[in-house]
Design an enzyme around this catalytic site. Structure first.
Site, PDB file in Angstrom:
ATOM      1  N   HIS A 131     -20.864  65.017 -52.827  1.00 20.01           N
ATOM      2  CA  HIS A 131     -19.423  64.859 -53.092  1.00 20.01           C
ATOM      3  C   HIS A 131     -18.602  66.052 -52.612  1.00 20.01           C
ATOM      4  O   HIS A 131     -17.515  66.301 -53.116  1.00 20.01           O
ATOM      5  CB  HIS A 131     -19.180  64.621 -54.593  1.00 20.01           C
ATOM      6  CG  HIS A 131     -19.641  63.269 -55.056  1.00 20.01           C
ATOM      7  ND1 HIS A 131     -19.955  62.986 -56.369  1.00 20.01           N
ATOM      8  CD2 HIS A 131     -19.851  62.115 -54.367  1.00 20.01           C
ATOM      9  CE1 HIS A 131     -20.327  61.715 -56.467  1.00 20.01           C
ATOM     10  NE2 HIS A 131     -20.280  61.165 -55.268  1.00 20.01           N
ATOM     11  N   CYS A 162       0.097  74.312 -41.813  1.00 13.83           N
ATOM     12  CA  CYS A 162       0.920  73.273 -41.175  1.00 13.83           C
ATOM     13  C   CYS A 162       1.950  72.689 -42.138  1.00 13.83           C
ATOM     14  O   CYS A 162       2.760  71.861 -41.747  1.00 13.83           O
ATOM     15  CB  CYS A 162       0.024  72.150 -40.627  1.00 13.83           C
ATOM     16  SG  CYS A 162      -0.542  70.988 -41.883  1.00 13.83           S
ATOM     17  N   THR A 200     -27.331  62.882 -64.741  1.00 19.74           N
ATOM     18  CA  THR A 200     -26.324  61.984 -64.149  1.00 19.74           C
ATOM     19  C   THR A 200     -26.291  60.680 -64.936  1.00 19.74           C
ATOM     20  O   THR A 200     -27.343  60.158 -65.327  1.00 19.74           O
ATOM     21  CB  THR A 200     -26.576  61.704 -62.655  1.00 19.74           C
ATOM     22  OG1 THR A 200     -25.628  60.721 -62.208  1.00 19.74           O
ATOM     23  CG2 THR A 200     -27.978  61.215 -62.356  1.00 19.74           C
TER      24      THR A 200
END
Ligand code: NAD
Length: 259
Positions: A131, A162, A200
């Protein structure tokens, strides 16, 4: 399925840890899949469970890329708080145990869903960041990547040279997985013969597909979690119920005797 439950005696737990260690010892390639739970003992809250940060911010509301685009300042307030927690965190005994397993030659790779860099800080060398990484920021307009420490977060949202809005270089809901990480993770999952699944909830796709890819190719699944997950009663072979920071050092202590 073999299970360690809190009500089981110490002898049962030791027997199951011993079985898990023997599986790992005999394996040709062991791969770990880790999630937010492995970093809870480092002070970083997971998404699911009783957690301070996520009681204040609903991750489903804040972690979607559309939310960042629509309300960058609001989402960055949460990101800045999370960033501070992550940057103050240190590896815990679970991270150190996986690094030691790699050193001993018992662990080939770590596929992590975490963005906290704690596996690398613990000394693990082959870490697939599924991720992305909180160590960099990425520009939503031009795609430039900038190291996190070069960006001042005192005014948010931070901006690129930018003028575009910067985001942590991590995968938000609604964004694709970085292709290189996806391919590497799929390859490692298909080629391992033991997958160690740690901390998880196994509900975030496509990371949660990795144990199934491994199982389909004949791998055995060893799961370490404080709670059962969708894997536990379906494809898990050995469920070691408890905190990763307690279970993994015990597993490594047995492996040290098998070198
Ligand atoms: P999750 O929050 O969905 O689930 C955490 C799991 O860990 C749960 O199953 C819970 O029972 C378990 N757990 C909690 N404490 C534990 C402990 N001490 N030892 C062992 N298990 C423990 O996490 P997820 O499955 O990784 O998915 C959530 C997403 O959020 C992922 O994409 C992840 O990248 C991201 N996330 C990352 C971090 C981080 O980088 N540290 C923190 C929060 C969320």
């Amino acid at each position: 399925m073999l299970t360690i439950r809190k009500r089981l005696g110490m002898a049962d737990m030791e027997r199951l840890l011993d079985k898990a260690a023997k599986l790992i010892r005999r394996a040709r390639a062991v791969v770990a899949l880790t999630g937010a739970g492995i970093s809870v003992e480092s002070g970083i809250p997971a998404f699911r469970g009783t957690q301070g940060l996520w009681e204040k911010y609903d991750p489903m509301e804040y972690a979607h890329i559309d939310a960042l685009r629509a309300h960058p300042e609001k989402v960055w307030r949460m990101l800045r708080e999370l960033q501070q927690i992550v940057e103050g965190a240190r590896p815990n005994p679970a991270h150190l145990s996986l690094a030691r397993m790699e050193q001993l030659g018992f662990l080939r790779a770590i596929i992590t869903q975490n963005i906290d860099h704690l596996h690398q800080d613990a000394g693990s060398r082959y870490v697939i960041e599924f991720h992305g990484s909180g160590h960099k920021l990425a520009c939503l307009s031009c795609g430039e990547r900038i190291p996190r420490h070069l960006v001042d977060l005192s005014s948010i949202p931070p901006r690129c040279f930018c003028g575009g809005i910067l985001k942590p270089d991590v995968v938000f809901f609604g964004e694709p997985i970085p292709w290189r990480a996806l391919i590497q993770a799929q390859e490692e999952s298909k080629n391992c013969d033991v997958m160690l699944v740690v901390g998880t909830s196994a509900v975030v796709a496509p990371a949660c597909d990795m144990p199934y890819l491994a199982k389909d190719r004949g791998a055995r699944i060893i799961e370490v979690n404080t709670e059962e997950t969708p894997l536990t009663r379906t494809i898990t072979d050995i469920f070691l119920q408890g905190s990763a920071g307690t279970i993994l050092p015990k597993l490594v202590a047995i492996l040290e005797t098998m070198v």
